[in-house]
Scaffold this active site. Structure first.
Site, mmCIF file in Angstrom:
data_model
loop_
_atom_site.group_PDB
_atom_site.id
_atom_site.type_symbol
_atom_site.label_atom_id
_atom_site.label_comp_id
_atom_site.label_asym_id
_atom_site.label_seq_id
_atom_site.Cartn_x
_atom_site.Cartn_y
_atom_site.Cartn_z
ATOM 1 N N CYS A 118 0.834 -1.206 0.000
ATOM 2 C CA CYS A 118 0.000 0.000 0.000
ATOM 3 C C CYS A 118 0.874 1.263 0.000
ATOM 4 C CB CYS A 118 -0.980 -0.018 1.179
ATOM 5 S SG CYS A 118 -0.424 0.815 2.665
ATOM 6 N N CYS A 130 2.686 2.113 3.224
ATOM 7 C CA CYS A 130 3.826 1.212 3.456
ATOM 8 C C CYS A 130 5.007 1.646 2.583
ATOM 9 C CB CYS A 130 3.443 -0.235 3.166
ATOM 10 S SG CYS A 130 2.507 -1.019 4.507
ATOM 11 N N ASP A 139 -0.054 15.908 5.104
ATOM 12 C CA ASP A 139 -0.945 15.409 4.054
ATOM 13 C C ASP A 139 -0.630 16.141 2.745
ATOM 14 O OD1 ASP A 139 -3.991 13.874 4.138
ATOM 15 O OD2 ASP A 139 -3.502 15.102 2.375
ATOM 16 N N HIS A 145 -4.648 1.815 5.013
ATOM 17 C CA HIS A 145 -3.605 1.656 6.036
ATOM 18 C C HIS A 145 -3.992 2.640 7.129
ATOM 19 C CE1 HIS A 145 0.979 1.239 6.952
ATOM 20 N NE2 HIS A 145 0.464 1.982 7.919
ATOM 21 N N HIS A 177 -4.706 5.408 9.535
ATOM 22 C CA HIS A 177 -4.099 6.734 9.705
ATOM 23 C C HIS A 177 -5.064 7.639 10.429
ATOM 24 C CE1 HIS A 177 -6.153 6.601 5.791
ATOM 25 N NE2 HIS A 177 -6.436 7.886 5.961
HETATM 26 P P1 5GP Z 1 -8.478 8.908 3.869
HETATM 27 O O1 5GP Z 1 -9.490 9.455 2.887
HETATM 28 O O2 5GP Z 1 -8.061 7.509 3.517
HETATM 29 O O3 5GP Z 1 -8.899 9.066 5.293
HETATM 30 O O4 5GP Z 1 -7.219 9.861 3.754
HETATM 31 C C1 5GP Z 1 -6.145 9.620 2.913
HETATM 32 C C2 5GP Z 1 -5.295 10.873 2.928
HETATM 33 O O5 5GP Z 1 -4.028 10.561 2.403
HETATM 34 C C3 5GP Z 1 -5.876 12.019 2.066
HETATM 35 O O6 5GP Z 1 -6.067 13.168 2.890
HETATM 36 C C4 5GP Z 1 -4.799 12.237 1.009
HETATM 37 O O7 5GP Z 1 -4.628 13.598 0.685
HETATM 38 C C5 5GP Z 1 -3.558 11.643 1.652
HETATM 39 N N1 5GP Z 1 -2.585 11.083 0.721
HETATM 40 C C6 5GP Z 1 -2.842 10.188 -0.274
HETATM 41 N N2 5GP Z 1 -1.696 9.870 -0.903
HETATM 42 C C7 5GP Z 1 -0.705 10.554 -0.279
HETATM 43 C C8 5GP Z 1 0.711 10.627 -0.485
HETATM 44 O O8 5GP Z 1 1.278 9.988 -1.354
HETATM 45 N N3 5GP Z 1 1.409 11.431 0.352
HETATM 46 C C9 5GP Z 1 0.803 12.163 1.344
HETATM 47 N N4 5GP Z 1 1.596 12.923 2.102
HETATM 48 N N5 5GP Z 1 -0.524 12.116 1.558
HETATM 49 C C10 5GP Z 1 -1.268 11.322 0.755
HETATM 50 ZN ZN ZN Z 2 0.299 -0.296 4.384
#
Ligand code: 5GP
Ligand code: ZN
Length: 117
Positions: free
Chosen positions: A2, A5, A28, A93, A95
């Site tokens: 993922c 990871c 983020d 994953h 967070h």
């Molecule tokens: P979720 O919607 O799963 O709760 O949040 C995923 C978060 O990961 C989103 O706020 C998105 O902007 C952030 N995100 C996704 N890919 C990356 C990345 O490659 N690097 C960083 N720093 N944030 C990411």
């Molecule tokens: Zn992972």
């Protein structure tokens, strides 16, 4: 593997805020507040529903340290974890989003809060 990871492995760059043996906090990529940081366990855990109590017990002081490091421990912040499909989880994953740096609006309700389930 993922995307988070891959970040832990250093295969995708990140802007690290705080780190220890078990956890990583980084900015983020698409911030939705003046401060928007993600906090993850370094081992792959899918989401909050599957995390064990021991990991959460260690994660709590780490999150508190991140808030201090960001200078928002006194001014306040919001801590969010999106869990699964209805929760809007995009990265599978565990967070926590820590959001702060100004007054936050509350905009996470369902589009139809009176819908019967
Ligand atoms: P979720 O919607 O799963 O709760 O949040 C995923 C978060 O990961 C989103 O706020 C998105 O902007 C952030 N995100 C996704 N890919 C990356 C990345 O490659 N690097 C960083 N720093 N944030 C990411
Ligand atoms: Zn992972």
């Amino acid at each position: 593997m993922c995307i988070f990871c891959q970040i832990v492995k250093g295969e995708i760059p990140n802007n690290t805020v705080h780190e220890n043996e078990d956890f990583l906090a980084f900015h983020d990529i698409h911030p939705t507040a003046p401060i928007h940081v993600l906090i993850i366990p370094k081992v792959h855990v899918e989401n909050f529903q599957s995390v064990d109590a021991q990991t959460m017990a260690k994660m709590t002081p780490f999150i508190q340290d991140v808030a201090e490091k960001l200078g928002i421990d006194q001014t306040g912040y919001r801590l969010i974890t999106n869990n699964g499909s209805d929760g809007g989880q995009e990265v599978p994953h565990l967070h926590f989003h820590i959001l702060g740096g100004g007054k936050l609006v509350w905009n996470h309700q369902h589009e139809d809060p009176h819908k019967s389930i």
